[in-house]
Design an enzyme around this catalytic site. Structure first.
Site, PDB file in Angstrom:
ATOM      1  N   ASP A 191       0.810  -1.209   0.000  1.00 47.21           N
ATOM      2  CA  ASP A 191       0.000   0.000   0.000  1.00 47.21           C
ATOM      3  C   ASP A 191       0.845   1.262   0.000  1.00 47.21           C
ATOM      4  O   ASP A 191       0.364   2.345  -0.331  1.00 47.21           O
ATOM      5  CB  ASP A 191      -0.927  -0.015   1.224  1.00 47.21           C
ATOM      6  CG  ASP A 191      -1.990   1.063   1.154  1.00 47.21           C
ATOM      7  OD1 ASP A 191      -2.664   1.162   0.112  1.00 47.21           O
ATOM      8  OD2 ASP A 191      -2.138   1.819   2.128  1.00 47.21           O
ATOM      9  N   ARG A 192       2.135   1.156   0.378  1.00 45.39           N
ATOM     10  CA  ARG A 192       3.004   2.323   0.411  1.00 45.39           C
ATOM     11  C   ARG A 192       3.440   2.758  -0.982  1.00 45.39           C
ATOM     12  O   ARG A 192       3.888   3.886  -1.165  1.00 45.39           O
ATOM     13  CB  ARG A 192       4.249   2.035   1.264  1.00 45.39           C
ATOM     14  CG  ARG A 192       3.974   2.009   2.747  1.00 45.39           C
ATOM     15  CD  ARG A 192       3.594   3.376   3.262  1.00 45.39           C
ATOM     16  NE  ARG A 192       3.237   3.329   4.680  1.00 45.39           N
ATOM     17  CZ  ARG A 192       2.759   4.359   5.348  1.00 45.39           C
ATOM     18  NH1 ARG A 192       2.557   5.503   4.725  1.00 45.39           N
ATOM     19  NH2 ARG A 192       2.453   4.245   6.622  1.00 45.39           N
ATOM     20  N   MET A 224      -8.129   5.664   2.847  1.00 38.20           N
ATOM     21  CA  MET A 224      -8.215   6.872   2.033  1.00 38.20           C
ATOM     22  C   MET A 224      -6.947   7.148   1.233  1.00 38.20           C
ATOM     23  O   MET A 224      -6.902   8.099   0.460  1.00 38.20           O
ATOM     24  CB  MET A 224      -8.504   8.085   2.931  1.00 38.20           C
ATOM     25  CG  MET A 224      -9.849   8.041   3.628  1.00 38.20           C
ATOM     26  SD  MET A 224     -11.237   8.048   2.460  1.00 38.20           S
ATOM     27  CE  MET A 224     -11.004   9.616   1.649  1.00 38.20           C
ATOM     28  N   ARG A 225      -5.909   6.317   1.416  1.00 37.18           N
ATOM     29  CA  ARG A 225      -4.662   6.598   0.702  1.00 37.18           C
ATOM     30  C   ARG A 225      -4.866   6.525  -0.810  1.00 37.18           C
ATOM     31  O   ARG A 225      -4.263   7.288  -1.566  1.00 37.18           O
ATOM     32  CB  ARG A 225      -3.564   5.627   1.144  1.00 37.18           C
ATOM     33  CG  ARG A 225      -2.226   5.911   0.463  1.00 37.18           C
ATOM     34  CD  ARG A 225      -1.103   5.064   1.001  1.00 37.18           C
ATOM     35  NE  ARG A 225      -0.660   5.532   2.317  1.00 37.18           N
ATOM     36  CZ  ARG A 225      -0.704   4.818   3.416  1.00 37.18           C
ATOM     37  NH1 ARG A 225      -1.185   3.598   3.383  1.00 37.18           N
ATOM     38  NH2 ARG A 225      -0.283   5.311   4.562  1.00 37.18           N
ATOM     39  N   ALA A 226      -5.721   5.602  -1.269  1.00 32.52           N
ATOM     40  CA  ALA A 226      -5.946   5.466  -2.711  1.00 32.52           C
ATOM     41  C   ALA A 226      -6.531   6.743  -3.298  1.00 32.52           C
ATOM     42  O   ALA A 226      -6.143   7.175  -4.395  1.00 32.52           O
ATOM     43  CB  ALA A 226      -6.872   4.281  -2.990  1.00 32.52           C
TER      44      ALA A 226
END
Length: 713
Positions: A194-195, A275-277
């Site tokens: 995800d990073r 919410m990172r996407a």
């Protein structure tokens, strides 16, 4: 031999890869790139070439941590810095080797000088070198867990912390993280996956003309690297100038409400966690607009951003292939049309054009996008329901009913593969004793991280100081060393290394019975579901896995030991059944595989999981023991594994009101416990780990046995 990198603009094809790298060059806030693909697809070549396109960095002269003159890091170990002119240098690309130590990554403190002199003598690591540049990790999926943890912390905080027994150093570490990997060798931990802001799937072109051009350019580069780079210098200058122009335009790009709604609806529609996407998509769409020379974000920017930022985030479990349903993406975006009714100008190419008009554009290819595949239906058709024939539209004649297991085993026909039942959570199985610390999370082991259990003299460079033991070693000698009351006099011989205990990864070798007695559809589906559950557990615990199947007259190594749990799951799904049961052949094949793996990877201890009902109806291809029955051969093979100290678990697949209990006999011969399919579930498996340890303690490795004897003494 020249150290000149292959020019970025000379890379043939791979439009999505080049675009993703260029977008990060325009906006480092996008968050880096993960490049997935088979070997030999220019992954590393393109990444190494990117550094030449980045603008130069203005740094404080003499600062080892690349502080910016306009805003130096107040906690820089080389600071404080006085105001003054900076010095320009090229942006660095730092490579992190898979086998690097933690000190090589974060830096090393001289503990001896810190204790004896009170001096923070710090040697910068790779994170300091990569600050304001690129940190490149080839084969990032093979990186050790403790290094992954350090990368996660640095990527989240933009800083690196080094702490050793109360002595700490902090410095800024903001970098563009680029990783390459071959999915066949295993997947990444979800936290690190995800990073990465963007992900790209790459594959070798199937077009002969493009493959010819790849070979031609590579040979020309190897013959004369400097001359080849000179011939492409003009193209490199154009791409570099475009990156600089896009960076300058980036602050002026407007991300309107319509584009934000498109981004939010896309992430919600694909059920992306967190919410990172959304944030990454917004930054990527903005960078795409700047790269195209526009100040407004349009629907095509959002669409391309989704294709790059979402595939690796929508995976629900390790066995899901990354990718995005582009038809669904278009339906979501069509709900929010762009407000500008004016005709759109022809968009500029999104990457350097180097291969002629026949090239596919970004997201091109027969499937229309990275990882995109044409929909194959919802998979809801019953596998037992015959499909219509394309010629007549009528169903074919009904197939005869499958024979019962006994008839199957006698006749030996091969049965079609069945789907696995739904996976479930299992309790942990572990290897008894204390291992040497192969990276993972299953069995107890001596590790560099974990709880401190003791102290010893350091072997080589001191990494983890045991402060109490060091003081205890130095205390008796203070008078002889002339201590004058201002502190302890510490010498190198006093230093003690902390010994720690944590968890290790193991080699989980599955030996699966695929004979006719297992061929009943519901039964084999349950067996596959159980093995899938254990594979999922192996993925989470960072184990290597292998798969052996036996049926008919042979045992087959369906999957050699690997870190790719996905590959094991795929092989299991395709597993057919039928024929007799050569149990001895399966166990002997396991013995051979484990013997070879012990030589290749001696620090990784094995755990054998035998999935069978315990029947043995064929001697198989064992040979040399024609005077013994199949059951006797199986018992002999099992005791051979027990004598080698192999920890084993038998998953009993026998069903029905009348049970022969043969799997239990096999478990006794192996020296391990037996558990039923129902008992394998987490809520039914209390005490199984204890049973494994108890049943196999006497057959553990000689090293573990000697440890136990020493503790008992």
């Amino acid at each position: 031999m020249s150290s000149t990198h292959f020019p970025f603009s000379a890379v043939v094809g791979q439009d999505d890869l080049r675009l993703a790298l260029l977008l990060n060059a325009v906006s480092p806030a996008v968050g880096g790139v993960l490049v997935r693909g088979e070997k030999g697809t220019a992954k590393s070549t393109a990444v190494r070439a990117l550094s030449a396109l980045l603008p130069q960095v203005d740094v404080v002269p003499g600062c080892r941590f690349s502080c910016a003159p306009a805003a130096p890091d107040p906690s820089c170990p080389d600071g404080p810095h006085e105001s003054g002119p900076g010095a320009l240098r090229p942006a660095r690309m730092v490579e992190l080797p898979v086998g690097a130590s933690e000190d090589r990554l974060v830096g090393a403190l001289d503990i001896e000088r810190a204790l004896a002199e009170g001096v923070k003598a710090f040697e910068p690591g790779l994170l300091a070198d990569a600050h304001r540049g690129i940190l490149y990790v080839d084969e990032v999926n093979l990186l050790h867990d403790h290094l992954v943890d350090v990368l996660l912390d640095a990527a989240a905080m933009g800083a690196s912390y080094v702490e050793r027994e109360g002595v700490s150093v902090r410095h800024a570490a903001r970098f563009l993280l680029v990783g390459t990997m071959n999915p066949e060798e295993g997947e990444l931990r979800p936290q690190l996956l995800d990073r990465f802001g963007l992900t790209v799937e790459v594959a070798a072109s199937r077009e002969p003309a493009q493959r010819v051009e790849v070979v031609r350019r590579r040979l020309a580069y190897e013959d004369d690297p400097a001359g080849f780079a000179t011939r492409w210098a003009g193209d490199e200058h154009e791409v570099r100038a475009r990156v600089v122009a896009a960076r300058a335009l980036l602050p002026k790009v407007s991300l309107g409400d319509t584009a934000l709604l498109q981004i939010a609806a896309t992430c919600a529609g694909f059920e992306v966690d967190g919410m990172r996407a959304d944030i990454v998509m917004a930054r990527t769409a903005t960078a795409l607009a700047a790269w195209a020379g526009r100040t407004d974000v349009r629907k095509e920017d959002v669409r391309q951003a989704a294709l790059l930022a979402l595939p690796h985030r929508r995976r629900r479990n390790p066995f899901d292939a990354p990718g995005l349903d582009e038809d669904m993406l278009d339906r979501i975006l069509d709900e929010f049309p762009d407000e500008d009714p004016e005709p759109e100008p022809e968009p500029e190419p999104e990457g350097p054009d180097d291969s002629g008009p026949e090239d596919d554009g970004p997201g091109g290819g027969p499937d229309g996008g990275p990882g995109g595949t044409p929909p194959q239906g919802d998979g809801s058709q019953d596998p037992d329901t015959p499909a219509e024939t394309p010629e007549t539209g009528e169903a074919p004649a009904e197939a005869p009913e499958a024979p019962q297991p006994a008839a199957q085993e006698a006749a030996g026909p091969e049965q079609a593969a069945v789907r696995a039942a739904e996976p479930f959570r299992t309790k942990m199985l572990s290897v008894p004793g204390l291992g040497e610390g192969a990276s993972g999370r299953r069995s107890r082991a001596r590790t560099a991280h974990g709880r401190t259990t003791g102290a010893q003299r350091p072997r080589g460079h001191l990494t983890k100081l045991h402060l109490a033991a060091t003081i205890q070693a130095a205390a008796p000698h203070q008078k002889a060393r002339g201590r004058d009351g201002r502190g302890l006099v510490i010498r190198k011989d006093d230093l003690r290394q902390a010994t720690r205990e944590g968890r290790e990864g193991n080699l989980v070798l599955f030996v699966v019975d695929a004979s006719g007695s297992m061929a009943a559809r519901q039964r084999m589906s349950a067996v596959k579901g159980a093995v899938m559950s254990l594979l999922l557990d192996a993925y989470q615990r960072r184990d290597k896995v292998g798969l052996i199947t036996f049926r008919g007259a042979t045992a087959e190594l369906a999957l050699p030991p690997t870190s790719s749990v996905d590959a094991a799951a795929a092989r299991l799904e395709q597993l057919p059944t039928g024929g007799r049961t050569p149990l001895a052949a399966g166990l002997l094949k396991a013995h051979e595989v484990l013997r070879i793996e012990r030589l290749r990877d001696p620090s990784r201890r094995p755990l054998l999981v035998v999935v069978t009902d315990g029947r043995a109806t064929s001697a198989g291809n064992v040979g040399g023991r024609t005077d013994s029955s199949p059951r006797e051969l199986a018992g002999h093979s099992a005791r051979l594994l027990q004598a080698g100290g192999v920890a084993s678990v038998v998953v009993d697949c026998e069903s029905g009101p009348v049970r022969l209990g043969l799997a239990g006999v096999l478990a006794q011969d192996l020296g391990g416990p037996s558990v039923t399919l129902d008992g394998l579930r987490a809520d039914s498996l209390a005490g199984l780990v204890k049973n494994v340890r108890t049943a196999v303690a006497s057959t553990a490795s000689p090293h573990s046995s000697s440890n136990s004897n020493r503790r008992a003494a």
